[in-house]
Design a protein around this motif. Structure first.
Motif, PDB file in Angstrom:
ATOM      1  N   LYS A  97      -4.153   6.317  -3.050  1.00 27.57           N
ATOM      2  CA  LYS A  97      -4.209   5.341  -1.970  1.00 27.57           C
ATOM      3  C   LYS A  97      -4.323   3.901  -2.499  1.00 27.57           C
ATOM      4  O   LYS A  97      -5.252   3.166  -2.151  1.00 27.57           O
ATOM      5  N   PRO A  98      -3.397   3.470  -3.356  1.00 31.53           N
ATOM      6  CA  PRO A  98      -3.422   2.075  -3.821  1.00 31.53           C
ATOM      7  C   PRO A  98      -3.177   1.111  -2.665  1.00 31.53           C
ATOM      8  O   PRO A  98      -2.322   1.356  -1.815  1.00 31.53           O
ATOM      9  N   ASP A  99      -3.934   0.044  -2.645  1.00 26.04           N
ATOM     10  CA  ASP A  99      -3.848  -0.933  -1.555  1.00 26.04           C
ATOM     11  C   ASP A  99      -4.113  -2.315  -2.149  1.00 26.04           C
ATOM     12  O   ASP A  99      -5.255  -2.641  -2.492  1.00 26.04           O
ATOM     13  N   SER A 125       0.840  -1.196   0.000  1.00 28.71           N
ATOM     14  CA  SER A 125       0.000   0.000   0.000  1.00 28.71           C
ATOM     15  C   SER A 125       0.873   1.243   0.000  1.00 28.71           C
ATOM     16  O   SER A 125       2.056   1.205   0.351  1.00 28.71           O
ATOM     17  N   PRO A 147      -7.861   1.437  -7.616  1.00 28.71           N
ATOM     18  CA  PRO A 147      -7.941   2.709  -6.883  1.00 28.71           C
ATOM     19  C   PRO A 147      -8.401   3.863  -7.779  1.00 28.71           C
ATOM     20  O   PRO A 147      -8.366   3.761  -9.015  1.00 28.71           O
ATOM     21  N   CYS A 148      -8.841   4.934  -7.134  1.00 33.85           N
ATOM     22  CA  CYS A 148      -9.181   6.152  -7.872  1.00 33.85           C
ATOM     23  C   CYS A 148      -7.909   6.733  -8.478  1.00 33.85           C
ATOM     24  O   CYS A 148      -6.808   6.522  -7.974  1.00 33.85           O
TER      25      CYS A 148
END
Length: 249
Positions: free
Chosen positions: A122-124, A19, A76-77
């Motif tokens: 906020k990639p997770d 993340s 993610p956005c």
């Protein structure tokens, strides 16, 4: 399609959370506007593992070629960010600097360009790694991630985008029999038959799967559910480890 040289019905799988605040995985077809893949390709994950193990960048095509990678998580956005890229290297500092020394009155014009980059917000992701061909290297990778020890700081695509790597589990995975199963994360499109289900948003992507020693990338189509929801497929290449069921990229 990637086929490991030796396929076993059971193997150890390392799972960890990857993340960051921001991420960027440059698309191969991107032009002046640097588009990003919505999910990390297998080659990007291998690059991050190479940083943890302290391997050279070109080892993706040699030492890490047999690593099996699975990616799980929601898309993610994305947003646009403008970065400043310098085209000229910074001038070297002199060996001796005086207290009353001042900068040049007419400095040389800076050679730089502004570039638009598409960043992930906020990639997770949850990453699953198997490496049965190299048990010693795999054990080293497990311990490094468990103890948060790495040669180079891992990042989310770009070296400026530092990330967090959190150990989750190291479990035994078993290959499922051929037939219908519900998979999670990125799913290669070639060895599966997609089963349509109402309410799921499944997209088809083309992502880099491997790279040669001459830096030539090979792209493969993948299915992904944009919210990270599991979806049914008909396949003979699915694996299960703990609460994860999916396919390696």
């Amino acid at each position: 399609r990637f086929r490991p040289a030796c396929v076993s019905a059971v193997m150890d799988v390392l799972s960890f959370r990857w993340s960051a605040k921001y991420g960027h995985f440059l698309r191969a077809e991107a032009n002046v506007n640097a588009l990003s893949y919505p999910a990390p390709p297998r080659t990007a994950v291998l690059g991050m593992l190479a940083a943890i193990l302290g391997l050279e960048k070109d080892t993706l095509a040699t030492e890490l070629a047999d690593v099996r990678v699975a990616v799980d998580g929601a898309v993610p956005c994305r947003f646009w960010h403008r970065v400043k890229l310098r085209k000229d290297p910074p001038a070297a500092l002199s060996w001796e600097i005086k207290r009353n020394q001042r900068g040049a009155e007419n400095p040389a014009p800076e050679k730089a360009t502004l570039l638009n980059q598409e960043w992930l917000l906020k990639p997770d992701f949850r990453i699953h790694i198997a490496w049965p061909e190299q048990p010693v290297r795999f054990a080293e990778l497990v311990e490094r991630i468990r103890q948060r020890r790495w040669h180079f700081s891992p990042c989310m695509g770009l070296s400026e985008l530092l990330c967090n790597v959190e150990f989750l589990a190291c479990e035994t995975a078993s290959q499922l029999p051929a037939g219908r199963c519900t998979v999670q994360g990125l799913c290669p499109a070639e060895p599966v038959k997609l089963i349509a289900v109402d309410g799921l948003g499944i997209h088809l992507l083309r992502l880099p799967q491997s790279v040669s020693a001459d830096r030539v990338f090979r792209h493969v189509p993948y299915y992904v559910e944009h919210r990270g929801q599991p979806f049914p497929v008909d396949t003979d290449a699915a694996w299960r480890a703990g609460d994860w069921t999916g396919l390696f990229l």
